[in-house]
Design a protein around this motif. Structure first.
Motif, short mmCIF file in Angstrom:
data_model
loop_
_atom_site.label_atom_id
_atom_site.label_comp_id
_atom_site.label_asym_id
_atom_site.label_seq_id
_atom_site.Cartn_x
_atom_site.Cartn_y
_atom_site.Cartn_z
N ALA A 115 -16.63 -1.97 -12.88
CA ALA A 115 -16.97 -0.77 -14.02
C ALA A 115 -15.70 0.03 -14.04
CB ALA A 115 -17.90 0.16 -13.30
N ALA A 116 -14.90 -0.09 -12.94
CA ALA A 116 -13.50 1.05 -13.18
C ALA A 116 -12.80 0.28 -14.02
CB ALA A 116 -12.93 1.25 -11.83
N ALA A 117 -12.55 -1.13 -14.05
CA ALA A 117 -11.81 -1.95 -14.79
C ALA A 117 -12.25 -1.80 -16.38
CB ALA A 117 -11.89 -3.33 -14.47
N LEU B 234 -3.76 2.29 -14.23
CA LEU B 234 -3.82 3.10 -13.28
C LEU B 234 -2.59 3.30 -12.54
CD1 LEU B 234 -7.52 2.50 -12.16
CD2 LEU B 234 -6.70 4.12 -13.65
N CYS B 235 -1.46 2.42 -12.69
CA CYS B 235 -0.38 2.33 -11.84
C CYS B 235 -0.64 2.29 -10.22
CB CYS B 235 0.37 3.79 -12.27
SG CYS B 235 0.94 3.78 -13.72
N GLY C 39 -1.23 -3.23 8.56
CA GLY C 39 -0.02 -3.13 8.38
C GLY C 39 0.52 -2.38 7.47
N THR C 40 -0.23 -1.60 6.78
CA THR C 40 0.04 -0.71 5.62
C THR C 40 0.56 0.73 6.33
OG1 THR C 40 -1.20 -1.73 4.06
CG2 THR C 40 -0.42 0.38 3.59
N THR C 41 1.40 1.24 6.12
CA THR C 41 1.66 2.78 6.59
C THR C 41 0.59 3.58 6.58
OG1 THR C 41 3.26 4.47 6.69
CG2 THR C 41 3.04 3.37 4.65
N THR C 42 0.38 4.32 7.37
CA THR C 42 -0.81 5.24 7.34
C THR C 42 -0.74 6.21 6.38
OG1 THR C 42 0.15 6.64 9.25
CG2 THR C 42 -1.47 4.80 9.92
N VAL C 43 0.34 6.50 5.88
CA VAL C 43 0.77 7.79 4.89
C VAL C 43 0.16 7.30 3.49
CG1 VAL C 43 2.48 8.75 6.17
CG2 VAL C 43 3.05 7.09 4.21
N ARG C 44 -0.19 5.91 3.31
CA ARG C 44 -0.66 5.40 2.10
C ARG C 44 -1.96 5.29 2.17
NH1 ARG C 44 2.67 0.60 -0.69
NH2 ARG C 44 1.68 1.46 -2.27
N PRO C 45 -2.72 5.67 1.12
CA PRO C 45 -4.40 5.54 1.28
C PRO C 45 -4.76 3.90 0.77
CG PRO C 45 -3.78 6.58 -0.58
CD PRO C 45 -2.53 6.56 0.00
N VAL C 46 -5.46 3.29 1.63
CA VAL C 46 -5.88 1.98 1.32
C VAL C 46 -7.40 1.84 0.82
CG1 VAL C 46 -6.16 -0.45 2.35
CG2 VAL C 46 -4.37 1.17 3.08
N VAL C 47 -7.69 1.16 -0.24
CA VAL C 47 -9.00 0.81 -0.87
C VAL C 47 -9.28 -0.66 -0.74
CG1 VAL C 47 -10.51 1.38 -2.79
CG2 VAL C 47 -8.89 3.01 -2.23
N VAL C 48 -10.55 -0.89 -0.34
CA VAL C 48 -11.08 -2.42 -0.07
C VAL C 48 -12.11 -2.43 -0.95
CG1 VAL C 48 -11.65 -4.33 1.50
CG2 VAL C 48 -9.85 -2.57 2.25
N ALA C 49 -11.98 -3.50 -1.90
CA ALA C 49 -12.99 -3.96 -2.81
C ALA C 49 -13.80 -5.05 -2.35
CB ALA C 49 -12.75 -3.87 -4.45
N THR C 50 -15.23 -4.92 -1.98
CA THR C 50 -15.72 -5.95 -1.35
C THR C 50 -17.12 -5.68 -1.30
OG1 THR C 50 -15.89 -7.94 0.36
CG2 THR C 50 -15.34 -5.60 0.89
N ASN C 51 -17.94 -6.73 -1.30
CA ASN C 51 -19.47 -6.43 -0.92
C ASN C 51 -19.92 -7.25 0.49
OD1 ASN C 51 -19.90 -5.00 -3.37
ND2 ASN C 51 -21.30 -6.65 -4.27
N ASP C 52 -18.80 -7.76 0.94
CA ASP C 52 -19.07 -8.43 2.47
C ASP C 52 -19.45 -7.32 3.44
OD1 ASP C 52 -18.54 -9.66 4.90
OD2 ASP C 52 -17.50 -11.21 3.90
N ALA D 173 -15.82 7.34 -8.64
CA ALA D 173 -15.39 7.32 -7.13
C ALA D 173 -14.27 6.15 -7.15
CB ALA D 173 -16.16 7.07 -6.29
N ALA D 174 -14.27 5.05 -7.72
CA ALA D 174 -13.42 3.96 -7.83
C ALA D 174 -12.14 4.29 -8.32
CB ALA D 174 -14.03 2.66 -8.32
N ILE D 175 -12.40 5.07 -9.54
CA ILE D 175 -11.18 5.53 -10.39
C ILE D 175 -10.59 6.54 -9.72
CG2 ILE D 175 -10.54 6.44 -12.55
CD1 ILE D 175 -12.96 5.28 -13.80
N PHE D 176 -11.23 7.38 -9.15
CA PHE D 176 -10.64 8.46 -8.24
C PHE D 176 -9.62 7.80 -7.39
CE2 PHE D 176 -10.49 11.37 -4.61
CZ PHE D 176 -9.90 12.73 -5.31
N LEU D 177 -10.05 6.84 -6.32
CA LEU D 177 -9.36 6.53 -5.35
C LEU D 177 -8.15 5.70 -5.87
CD1 LEU D 177 -12.60 5.34 -3.07
CD2 LEU D 177 -11.02 7.41 -2.61
N LEU D 178 -8.44 4.95 -6.93
CA LEU D 178 -7.37 3.98 -7.25
C LEU D 178 -6.09 4.81 -8.07
CD1 LEU D 178 -9.55 1.08 -8.85
CD2 LEU D 178 -8.16 1.07 -6.84
N ARG D 179 -6.47 5.99 -8.22
CA ARG D 179 -5.45 6.87 -8.96
C ARG D 179 -4.64 7.61 -7.96
NH1 ARG D 179 -8.54 8.98 -14.41
NH2 ARG D 179 -7.83 7.34 -15.54
N ARG D 180 -5.22 7.50 -6.68
CA ARG D 180 -4.07 8.20 -5.42
C ARG D 180 -2.77 7.75 -5.47
NH1 ARG D 180 -6.26 12.27 -5.91
NH2 ARG D 180 -6.90 11.63 -7.69
#
Length: 233
Positions: free
Chosen positions: A229-231, A150-151, A194-207, A102-109
């Motif tokens: 794990a994705a790294a 992953l660019c 502050g990021t334009t809504t046309v760009r997906p945003v992924v946040v990595a945290t356990n908080d 799932a992390a790899i799928f999201l980070l490749r968007r």
């Protein structure tokens, strides 16, 4: 004495002759009465005037008063910060939300912005590190490799209580420090909004608190373990 014999009934012809004058007089009288009544009715029609029914005129609408502009609401000035302004990326049905896939799928968007809660991830990745500087350096090295592979636009945010000097080499990921009196969590939330809504945003945290805050604005959230794990893939 014997009763007198009844008079013989008149013959039909005699009866018609006797009634004819009477019927004629009655017809004449009826005709005259009709003429008199008709004359009286015409005279009454000439004398009696029936007033016309009053016309119902619709009331005229009141003239519009002067227009006083009201206060401009925040929704007209800028997008509301209540509720998501972007749509989270949907995972394929066969991919578990808590998996490395799932992390790899999201980070490749395409156009994705990956925001990493620096010290939160570093403590999971390097629990045996002697200093937070070591945690920070090791994590940024890992994120550099992940960003290049992953660019992805990776930005790691650290609390700025112990801000080191600027890095001596160019990195593939962007390293940010929160200003004095501001937490890294607040910086991450501001980066999401502050990021334009046309760009997906992924946040990595356990908080947990930060996870709920960024979900309000449509960000996808992955755990620290998923990012690491994705790294390693």
């Amino acid at each position: 004495a014997p009763a007198p014999a009844p008079a013989p009934a008149p013959a039909p012809d005699d009866l018609s002759r006797r009634l004819a004058p009477i019927v004629g007089d009655a017809a004449t009288l009826m005709g005259e009465l009709g003429r008199v009544l008709g004359r009286i009715g015409r005279e009454l029609d000439d004398r009696v005037v029936i007033p016309d029914a009053p016309r119902r005129v619709p009331p005229r609408p009141p003239a519009p008063g002067p227009v006083t502009p009201g206060p401009v609401t925040g929704s007209l000035l800028s997008p509301s910060r209540i509720g998501p302004s972007r749509v989270p990326v949907a995972l394929p049905p066969q991919v578990r939300a808590d998996s490395a896939e799932a992390a790899i799928f999201l980070l490749r968007r395409q156009g994705v912005v990956a925001l990493v809660d620096g010290y939160n991830v570093a403590k999971v990745a390097f629990p045996s590190a002697k200093t937070i500087a070591d945690e920070r350096d090791w994590l940024t090295d890992v994120l550099d490799e992940l960003s290049a592979r992953l660019c992805a636009d990776v930005r790691v945010v650290f609390d700025g209580a112990d801000v080191p000097p600027a890095p001596s080499r160019r990195r593939a990921s962007q390293v940010l420090f929160s200003p004095a009196g501001v937490t890294a969590d607040d910086v991450i939330v501001d980066l999401v909004t502050g990021t334009t809504t046309v760009r997906p945003v992924v946040v990595a945290t356990n908080d947990l608190a930060l996870r709920e805050r960024v979900k309000l604005y449509g960000a996808n959230v992955i755990a620290c373990e998923q990012l690491l794990a994705a790294a390693r893939r």
